[in-house]
Design a protein around this motif. Structure first.
Motif, PDB file in Angstrom:
ATOM      1  N   TRP B  14       0.843  -1.196   0.000  1.00  0.00           N
ATOM      2  CA  TRP B  14       0.000   0.000   0.000  1.00  0.00           C
ATOM      3  C   TRP B  14       0.877   1.245   0.000  1.00  0.00           C
ATOM      4  CZ3 TRP B  14      -1.004  -4.442   2.623  1.00  0.00           C
ATOM      5  CH2 TRP B  14      -2.301  -4.984   2.571  1.00  0.00           C
ATOM      6  N   PHE B  15       0.408   2.282  -0.696  1.00  0.00           N
ATOM      7  CA  PHE B  15       0.934   3.634  -0.483  1.00  0.00           C
ATOM      8  C   PHE B  15      -0.139   4.359   0.306  1.00  0.00           C
ATOM      9  CE2 PHE B  15       3.546   3.006  -4.443  1.00  0.00           C
ATOM     10  CZ  PHE B  15       4.779   3.172  -3.832  1.00  0.00           C
ATOM     11  N   GLY B  16       0.049   4.479   1.584  1.00  0.00           N
ATOM     12  CA  GLY B  16      -1.023   5.044   2.408  1.00  0.00           C
ATOM     13  C   GLY B  16      -2.228   4.128   2.317  1.00  0.00           C
ATOM     14  N   LYS B  17      -3.344   4.659   1.816  1.00  0.00           N
ATOM     15  CA  LYS B  17      -4.547   3.831   1.698  1.00  0.00           C
ATOM     16  C   LYS B  17      -4.651   3.143   0.347  1.00  0.00           C
ATOM     17  CE  LYS B  17      -7.721   5.791   5.039  1.00  0.00           C
ATOM     18  NZ  LYS B  17      -8.465   7.018   5.310  1.00  0.00           N
ATOM     19  N   LEU B  18      -3.769   3.587  -0.578  1.00  0.00           N
ATOM     20  CA  LEU B  18      -3.851   3.061  -1.934  1.00  0.00           C
ATOM     21  C   LEU B  18      -3.225   1.672  -1.994  1.00  0.00           C
ATOM     22  CD1 LEU B  18      -4.681   4.015  -4.827  1.00  0.00           C
ATOM     23  CD2 LEU B  18      -2.273   4.665  -5.119  1.00  0.00           C
ATOM     24  N   HIS B  19      -4.035   0.691  -2.359  1.00  0.00           N
ATOM     25  CA  HIS B  19      -3.574  -0.702  -2.420  1.00  0.00           C
ATOM     26  C   HIS B  19      -2.956  -0.936  -3.790  1.00  0.00           C
ATOM     27  CE1 HIS B  19      -4.702  -5.082  -1.109  1.00  0.00           C
ATOM     28  NE2 HIS B  19      -3.423  -4.930  -1.333  1.00  0.00           N
ATOM     29  N   VAL B  20      -1.611  -0.863  -3.899  1.00  0.00           N
ATOM     30  CA  VAL B  20      -0.993  -0.873  -5.231  1.00  0.00           C
ATOM     31  C   VAL B  20      -0.578  -2.249  -5.716  1.00  0.00           C
ATOM     32  CG1 VAL B  20      -0.214   1.478  -5.573  1.00  0.00           C
ATOM     33  CG2 VAL B  20       1.106  -0.027  -4.108  1.00  0.00           C
ATOM     34  N   LEU B  21      -0.270  -3.160  -4.804  1.00  0.00           N
ATOM     35  CA  LEU B  21       0.002  -4.533  -5.231  1.00  0.00           C
ATOM     36  C   LEU B  21      -0.914  -5.452  -4.435  1.00  0.00           C
ATOM     37  CD1 LEU B  21       3.933  -4.616  -5.408  1.00  0.00           C
ATOM     38  CD2 LEU B  21       2.312  -4.222  -7.277  1.00  0.00           C
ATOM     39  N   GLY B  38       0.864  -3.199 -18.878  1.00  0.00           N
ATOM     40  CA  GLY B  38      -0.395  -2.860 -18.221  1.00  0.00           C
ATOM     41  C   GLY B  38      -0.601  -1.362 -18.273  1.00  0.00           C
ATOM     42  N   PRO B  39      -1.830  -0.929 -17.982  1.00  0.00           N
ATOM     43  CA  PRO B  39      -2.125   0.504 -18.067  1.00  0.00           C
ATOM     44  C   PRO B  39      -1.352   1.320 -17.034  1.00  0.00           C
ATOM     45  CG  PRO B  39      -4.082  -0.754 -17.406  1.00  0.00           C
ATOM     46  CD  PRO B  39      -2.989  -1.730 -17.618  1.00  0.00           C
ATOM     47  N   SER B  40      -1.291   2.617 -17.266  1.00  0.00           N
ATOM     48  CA  SER B  40      -0.596   3.514 -16.348  1.00  0.00           C
ATOM     49  C   SER B  40      -1.226   3.453 -14.966  1.00  0.00           C
ATOM     50  CB  SER B  40      -0.677   4.938 -16.895  1.00  0.00           C
ATOM     51  OG  SER B  40       0.005   5.799 -16.034  1.00  0.00           O
ATOM     52  N   GLY B  41      -0.389   3.365 -13.961  1.00  0.00           N
ATOM     53  CA  GLY B  41      -0.894   3.327 -12.588  1.00  0.00           C
ATOM     54  C   GLY B  41      -1.262   1.934 -12.112  1.00  0.00           C
ATOM     55  N   SER B  42      -0.998   0.920 -12.935  1.00  0.00           N
ATOM     56  CA  SER B  42      -1.412  -0.426 -12.545  1.00  0.00           C
ATOM     57  C   SER B  42      -0.443  -1.059 -11.539  1.00  0.00           C
ATOM     58  CB  SER B  42      -1.540  -1.314 -13.781  1.00  0.00           C
ATOM     59  OG  SER B  42      -0.333  -1.326 -14.506  1.00  0.00           O
ATOM     60  N   GLY B  43       0.718  -0.449 -11.336  1.00  0.00           N
ATOM     61  CA  GLY B  43       1.640  -0.961 -10.315  1.00  0.00           C
ATOM     62  C   GLY B  43       2.866  -1.659 -10.876  1.00  0.00           C
ATOM     63  N   LYS B  44       3.139  -1.496 -12.158  1.00  0.00           N
ATOM     64  CA  LYS B  44       4.278  -2.181 -12.778  1.00  0.00           C
ATOM     65  C   LYS B  44       5.610  -1.721 -12.181  1.00  0.00           C
ATOM     66  CE  LYS B  44       3.259  -0.352 -16.747  1.00  0.00           C
ATOM     67  NZ  LYS B  44       2.124   0.532 -16.410  1.00  0.00           N
ATOM     68  N   SER B  45       5.753  -0.400 -12.109  1.00  0.00           N
ATOM     69  CA  SER B  45       7.012   0.114 -11.552  1.00  0.00           C
ATOM     70  C   SER B  45       7.167  -0.329 -10.108  1.00  0.00           C
ATOM     71  CB  SER B  45       7.043   1.643 -11.594  1.00  0.00           C
ATOM     72  OG  SER B  45       7.007   2.090 -12.916  1.00  0.00           O
ATOM     73  N   THR B  46       6.097  -0.208  -9.356  1.00  0.00           N
ATOM     74  CA  THR B  46       6.152  -0.607  -7.953  1.00  0.00           C
ATOM     75  C   THR B  46       6.570  -2.067  -7.846  1.00  0.00           C
ATOM     76  OG1 THR B  46       4.377   0.962  -7.543  1.00  0.00           O
ATOM     77  CG2 THR B  46       4.860  -0.619  -5.801  1.00  0.00           C
ATOM     78  N   LEU B  47       6.010  -2.898  -8.706  1.00  0.00           N
ATOM     79  CA  LEU B  47       6.322  -4.332  -8.673  1.00  0.00           C
ATOM     80  C   LEU B  47       7.821  -4.571  -8.820  1.00  0.00           C
ATOM     81  CD1 LEU B  47       4.886  -7.229  -8.715  1.00  0.00           C
ATOM     82  CD2 LEU B  47       5.331  -7.147 -11.179  1.00  0.00           C
ATOM     83  N   ASP B 165      12.784  -0.580 -16.097  1.00  0.00           N
ATOM     84  CA  ASP B 165      11.501   0.104 -15.938  1.00  0.00           C
ATOM     85  C   ASP B 165      11.286   1.077 -17.090  1.00  0.00           C
ATOM     86  OD1 ASP B 165       9.125   1.112 -15.113  1.00  0.00           O
ATOM     87  OD2 ASP B 165       9.852   1.954 -13.214  1.00  0.00           O
ATOM     88  N   GLU B 166      10.551   0.646 -18.072  1.00  0.00           N
ATOM     89  CA  GLU B 166      10.277   1.439 -19.270  1.00  0.00           C
ATOM     90  C   GLU B 166      11.541   2.101 -19.822  1.00  0.00           C
ATOM     91  OE1 GLU B 166       6.652   3.244 -19.831  1.00  0.00           O
ATOM     92  OE2 GLU B 166       5.788   2.692 -17.881  1.00  0.00           O
ATOM     93  N   PRO B 167      12.521   1.271 -20.201  1.00  0.00           N
ATOM     94  CA  PRO B 167      13.814   1.833 -20.608  1.00  0.00           C
ATOM     95  C   PRO B 167      13.765   2.648 -21.897  1.00  0.00           C
ATOM     96  CG  PRO B 167      13.724  -0.511 -21.075  1.00  0.00           C
ATOM     97  CD  PRO B 167      12.509  -0.204 -20.266  1.00  0.00           C
TER      98      PRO B 167
HETATM   99  N1  ATP Z   1       5.823   6.944  -3.825  1.00  0.00           N
HETATM  100  C1  ATP Z   1       4.482   6.865  -4.013  1.00  0.00           C
HETATM  101  N2  ATP Z   1       3.639   7.380  -3.103  1.00  0.00           N
HETATM  102  C2  ATP Z   1       2.314   7.304  -3.278  1.00  0.00           C
HETATM  103  N3  ATP Z   1       1.705   6.718  -4.341  1.00  0.00           N
HETATM  104  C3  ATP Z   1       2.504   6.187  -5.275  1.00  0.00           C
HETATM  105  C4  ATP Z   1       3.926   6.252  -5.173  1.00  0.00           C
HETATM  106  N4  ATP Z   1       4.460   5.653  -6.269  1.00  0.00           N
HETATM  107  C5  ATP Z   1       3.406   5.247  -7.002  1.00  0.00           C
HETATM  108  N5  ATP Z   1       2.227   5.558  -6.431  1.00  0.00           N
HETATM  109  C6  ATP Z   1       0.896   5.229  -6.937  1.00  0.00           C
HETATM  110  O1  ATP Z   1       0.812   3.823  -7.007  1.00  0.00           O
HETATM  111  C7  ATP Z   1       0.125   3.420  -8.173  1.00  0.00           C
HETATM  112  C8  ATP Z   1       1.003   2.498  -8.982  1.00  0.00           C
HETATM  113  O2  ATP Z   1       2.105   3.229  -9.451  1.00  0.00           O
HETATM  114  P1  ATP Z   1       3.201   2.647 -10.417  1.00  0.00           P
HETATM  115  O3  ATP Z   1       4.194   3.723 -10.645  1.00  0.00           O
HETATM  116  O4  ATP Z   1       3.685   1.358  -9.896  1.00  0.00           O
HETATM  117  O5  ATP Z   1       2.379   2.397 -11.742  1.00  0.00           O
HETATM  118  P2  ATP Z   1       2.895   2.018 -13.192  1.00  0.00           P
HETATM  119  O6  ATP Z   1       2.124   0.840 -13.602  1.00  0.00           O
HETATM  120  O7  ATP Z   1       4.352   1.921 -13.218  1.00  0.00           O
HETATM  121  O8  ATP Z   1       2.411   3.272 -14.049  1.00  0.00           O
HETATM  122  P3  ATP Z   1       3.128   4.004 -15.294  1.00  0.00           P
HETATM  123  O9  ATP Z   1       2.810   3.200 -16.508  1.00  0.00           O
HETATM  124  O10 ATP Z   1       2.443   5.333 -15.334  1.00  0.00           O
HETATM  125  O11 ATP Z   1       4.569   4.097 -14.990  1.00  0.00           O
HETATM  126  C9  ATP Z   1      -0.272   4.687  -8.889  1.00  0.00           C
HETATM  127  O12 ATP Z   1      -1.602   4.985  -8.547  1.00  0.00           O
HETATM  128  C10 ATP Z   1       0.662   5.727  -8.336  1.00  0.00           C
HETATM  129  O13 ATP Z   1       0.046   6.978  -8.348  1.00  0.00           O
END
Ligand code: ATP
Ligand code: MG
Lengths: 224, 246
Positions: B14-21, B38-47, B165-167
């Motif tokens: 989670w990022f705060g309340k946002l459940h990202v993975l 996957g679409p933007s914001g889906s959590g790929k970078s976080t993964l 990450d999206e090189p």
């Molecule tokens: N450091 C952070 N603090 C709070 N929220 C974050 C943080 N990093 C990412 N997020 C949120 O977590 C979610 C997933 O982000 P992430 O960057 O993993 O997505 P992504 O799939 O890589 O998107 P993109 O294709 O735009 O790069 C998004 O809603 C993003 O706004």
């Protein structure tokens, strides 16, 4: 206007008042150089502490900065001069008092410059360093600080110039710097125009050289 | 090498309340090349950032090259020397030459001698096709060259896994291929790679597996052939129709 008053007192004004050489405690450079160096070094710690993740480091540093930026330098000098010796029950020399006051006071300003400089380096640089296995300290030393210092040069030099000129305030506690030396000579010979014009030129030449040097460092293509 | 290089075990973040993975279960074998899309914001970078612990997970575990990332007192530096990462924005050290960029970590982290670090760096520059730019500063390189230096810099640590990450997302179109070629060579050499990318041509030619993520979940994963020819879920179909229509 005759420069006789300058030439006949040159030794006292420049060698003692400006450089601080000889068997007495005084000198603008002898105060300014360590004040700048030590103030900046302490400022690095203050600036980094301001950015610390842990609150018990960050909050004291913030209070320190806000306090010393909020009070006049003269007041800090008076504090050191009148109050600290009373608290410690020992007399302190002018030089030690002036140097300590400048270092403590200026570290607050240098700290803010360092903080801004560190924040000017993009987060991606740190991430790349960490991702390569560098520790936090190594990332700071090899990646962030060298870039931050470079970005800081203009603000840093401005602050060093301010500090350099502010050393003239040490004369209020009797420290014989260039300003005080001119004052002493003037009390004897009453030549304010020549004397104060002369020391203005000395201050100006120093500060102007500092800003020229800074501009050269900024332009230098290869970094630190 | 064989066995698993990276294993995600019911990972939640989670990022705060946002459940990202959400409940990520995923294994990547040694030598495998996996593309994550996957679409933007889906959590790929976080993964992928969780793999080298640029982000911490709150639940579950990730085992990277046999090392759990959640054990207390984890030796981060040691883990990270074995996992290279390449960023969208290159993140080359702006105050260092290309050569210095590549030599820094081997010298400071692995304590390799200057001579050896330089030899490795020059060999790597040769490998990514820009030996003549060793003494340039990053600002004087094209985006494609910068990214190739970034890859060389990561490889200088002789990692067992590479994360991308999206090189190519920040690159002008004419520079994308030079970077993809380097990545393709790396894959052919047997490097374990986890690549977030929308370069579907690369996925088709090079990847062993394509993973589709949406809203923090792995929606679908299969071999590239099957993934593109017969996506199972509607969300994957939608996503593919969008990015393939460009
Ligand atoms: N450091 C952070 N603090 C709070 N929220 C974050 C943080 N990093 C990412 N997020 C949120 O977590 C979610 C997933 O982000 P992430 O960057 O993993 O997505 P992504 O799939 O890589 O998107 P993109 O294709 O735009 O790069 C998004 O809603 C993003 O706004
Ligand atoms: Mg992303």
């Amino acid at each position: 206007m005759s420069l006789e008053v300058i030439t006949s007192n040159f030794q006292f004004l420049i060698v003692q008042g400006f450089f601080g050489l000889g068997s007495f405690a005084g000198g603008t450079l002898r105060l300014a150089v360590p004040a700048i160096v030590l103030g900046f070094l302490l400022g690095i710690f203050v600036g980094l502490a301001r950015l610390a993740a842990v609150p018990w480091i960050r909050i004291p540093a913030t209070i320190y900065v806000e306090f010393f930026r909020g009070v006049p330098l003269v007041m800090v000098i008076f504090w050191m001069w009148f109050i600290i010796p009373q608290l410690l029950q020992i007399p302190l020399p002018e030089y030690g008092v002036a140097l300590t006051a400048f270092v403590i006071f200026e570290a607050a300003y240098f700290g803010e410059i360092v903080r801004a400089g560190v924040q000017s380096v993009s987060g991606g640089q740190v991430e790349a360093a960490r991702a390569l296995g560098l520790t936090g300290v190594q990332s700071m030393a090899y990646v962030i600080l060298p870039q931050a210092l470079r970005n800081m040069i203009p603000a840093l030099v401005t602050q060093m110039i301010v500090l350099f000129k502010d050393t003239s305030l040490a004369s209020i506690i009797g420290y014989v710097d260039l300003t005080k030396a001119a004052q002493i000579v003037n009390n004897r010979e009453i030549k304010p125009f020549e004397l104060y014009l002369f020391i203005a030129v000395v201050y100006w030449v120093c500060t102007y050289s500092m800003s020229r040097l800074a501009r050269r460092m900024e332009r230098r293509p290869s970094p630190v | 090498m064989n066995g698993q290089a990276i294993e995600f075990k019911r990972v939640n973040k989670w990022f705060g309340k946002l459940h990202v993975l959400r409940d990520i279960d995923l294994s990547i074998a040694s030598g495998e090349v996996v593309v994550v899309c996957g679409p933007s914001g889906s959590g790929k970078s976080t993964l992928i950032r969780c793999v080298n612990v640029l982000e911490r997970i709150q639940q579950g575990d990730i085992v990277v090259l046999g090392q759990s990332v959640t054990v207390p007192g984890l030796n981060l530096a040691k883990l990270r020397t074995r996992v290279g990462m390449v960023f969208q924005q290159f993140n080359l050290f702006a105050h260092m030459t290309v050569l210095q960029n590549i030599m820094l970590a081997p010298m400071r982290v692995k304590r390799v001698s200057r001579d050896e670090a330089e030899r490795t760096a020059r060999a790597l520059l040769e490998r990514v096709g820009i030996p003549h730019r060793a003494d340039s500063y990053p600002a004087n390189l094209s985006g494609g060259q910068q990214q190739r230096v970034a890859i060389a810099r990561a490889l200088a640590m002789q990692p067992d896994v590479m994360l991308f990450d999206e090189p190519t997302s920040a690159l002008d179109p004419e520079m994308i291929n030079e970077v993809l070629e380097v990545m393709t060579d790396l894959a052919r050499d047997g490097m374990t790679m986890m690549c977030v990318t929308h370069e579907m041509g690369f996925a088709r030619r090079v990847a062993h597996r394509v993973i589709f993520m949406d809203e923090g979940q792995v929606i679908e994963q299969s071999e590239p052939e099957a993934f593109f020819a017969a996506p199972k879920s509607d969300r994957t179909k939608q996503f593919l129709s969008k990015i393939l229509s460009h």
